[in-house]
Design a protein around this motif. Structure first.
Motif, short mmCIF file in Angstrom:
data_model
loop_
_atom_site.label_atom_id
_atom_site.label_comp_id
_atom_site.label_asym_id
_atom_site.label_seq_id
_atom_site.Cartn_x
_atom_site.Cartn_y
_atom_site.Cartn_z
N LEU A 34 10.28 -2.02 -8.99
CA LEU A 34 8.91 -3.04 -8.61
C LEU A 34 7.70 -2.26 -9.07
O LEU A 34 6.94 -2.79 -9.86
N GLY A 35 7.43 -0.97 -8.77
CA GLY A 35 6.24 -0.45 -8.94
C GLY A 35 6.19 -0.11 -10.44
O GLY A 35 4.88 -0.21 -11.29
N LEU A 40 1.81 0.47 -12.82
CA LEU A 40 0.83 0.95 -11.89
C LEU A 40 0.57 2.35 -12.71
O LEU A 40 1.34 2.90 -13.35
N ARG A 41 -0.83 2.73 -12.51
CA ARG A 41 -1.28 4.04 -13.09
C ARG A 41 -0.56 5.02 -12.21
O ARG A 41 -0.64 4.97 -10.83
N PRO A 42 -0.59 6.42 -12.67
CA PRO A 42 0.22 7.54 -11.71
C PRO A 42 -0.48 7.79 -10.55
O PRO A 42 0.08 7.95 -9.46
N PHE A 43 -1.92 8.09 -10.84
CA PHE A 43 -2.49 8.48 -9.51
C PHE A 43 -3.46 7.68 -8.91
O PHE A 43 -4.60 7.99 -8.29
N ASP A 44 -3.32 6.31 -9.22
CA ASP A 44 -4.27 5.05 -8.62
C ASP A 44 -4.23 4.88 -7.16
O ASP A 44 -3.09 4.97 -6.55
N MET A 53 3.70 -2.45 1.01
CA MET A 53 3.39 -0.95 1.11
C MET A 53 2.33 -0.77 -0.14
O MET A 53 2.80 -1.24 -1.28
N SER A 54 1.49 0.07 -0.05
CA SER A 54 0.86 0.65 -1.21
C SER A 54 1.55 1.55 -2.03
O SER A 54 2.36 2.19 -1.41
N THR A 55 1.16 1.51 -3.20
CA THR A 55 2.08 2.41 -3.87
C THR A 55 1.03 2.71 -5.29
O THR A 55 0.32 2.00 -5.68
N ASN A 56 1.72 3.53 -6.18
CA ASN A 56 1.25 3.89 -7.35
C ASN A 56 2.52 4.43 -8.44
O ASN A 56 3.37 4.48 -7.93
N VAL A 109 -2.26 11.75 -2.74
CA VAL A 109 -2.22 11.42 -4.15
C VAL A 109 -0.98 10.03 -4.27
O VAL A 109 -0.99 9.79 -5.37
N LEU A 110 -0.18 9.92 -3.23
CA LEU A 110 0.85 8.87 -3.47
C LEU A 110 0.45 7.74 -2.92
O LEU A 110 1.24 6.58 -2.99
N ASP A 111 -0.85 7.63 -2.39
CA ASP A 111 -1.55 6.43 -1.92
C ASP A 111 -0.63 5.88 -0.79
O ASP A 111 -0.30 4.48 -0.73
#
Length: 176
Positions: A34-35, A40-44, A53-56, A109-111
């Motif tokens: 789903l991410g 999603l950008r890798p380090f956003d 949940m927050s994710t990147n 860095v994993l947000d």
């Protein structure tokens, strides 16, 4: 000795390890995919949310890798799946602890957010429990392969007693 020698292929514990690894791996794969679907950008660290949940992109990649690892463990099964479940479960719990201390810091860095930390703890405990089921207990039954491995002398005495009770000329195939 190979890792999977101590657990017979058809032992009922093998299915617990397989299903546990498969279900938890599937959940992680779904979250990671789903991410990736949201591109999603890798380090956003700006707070993209999936399933609450927050994710990147990096967290999606980590989720997919561990999901695939658990699914592969489910395919292999046996003691390998059990050991893999315990190790991955411990890593998830450790990740939850580490991220609990680095919330709202540049090192995150994993947000991770607080829901991610709770998910990490819950998923880690669930995966580890599946791995330890029937393997770690003070009251394992004597037919359990892990009990026999820890108590080889007593297991040998019990096996000898069973053989002595059998009538001469019969085998276990004739008794069932």
């Amino acid at each position: 000795m190979r890792l999977y020698d101590e657990l017979p292929v058809d032992h009922k514990l093998a299915s617990v390890y397989r299903y546990g690894a498969g279900v938890c791996g599937g959940i992680l794969l779904a979250f990671g995919c789903l991410g990736f679907a949201d591109e999603l950008r890798p380090f956003d660290t700006q707070g993209a949310h999936i399933a609450g949940m927050s994710t990147n992109g990096l967290l999606s990649l980590v989720s997919v890798v561990f999901g695939l690892l658990l699914v592969c463990g489910a395919v292999v099964g046996g003691s390998i799946a059990s050991t893999l479940n315990m190790v991955v479960g411990a890593l998830f719990i450790l990740s939850g602890l580490v991220h609990l201390f680095i919330l709202d810091r540049p090192a995150n860095v994993l947000d991770f957010g607080m829901p991610n930390v709770v998910f990490s703890f819950v998923m880690g405990l669930l995966i580890a429990t599946f791995g330890m089921y029937g393997r770690v207990s003070s009251r394992l039954p004597h037919d359990n392969p892990y009990w026999r491995r820890r108590h080889p002398r007593q297991a040998a005495r019990e096996a000898l007693a069973v053989r002595r009770r059998r009538p001469v000329g019969t085998t276990s195939r004739h008794l069932s």
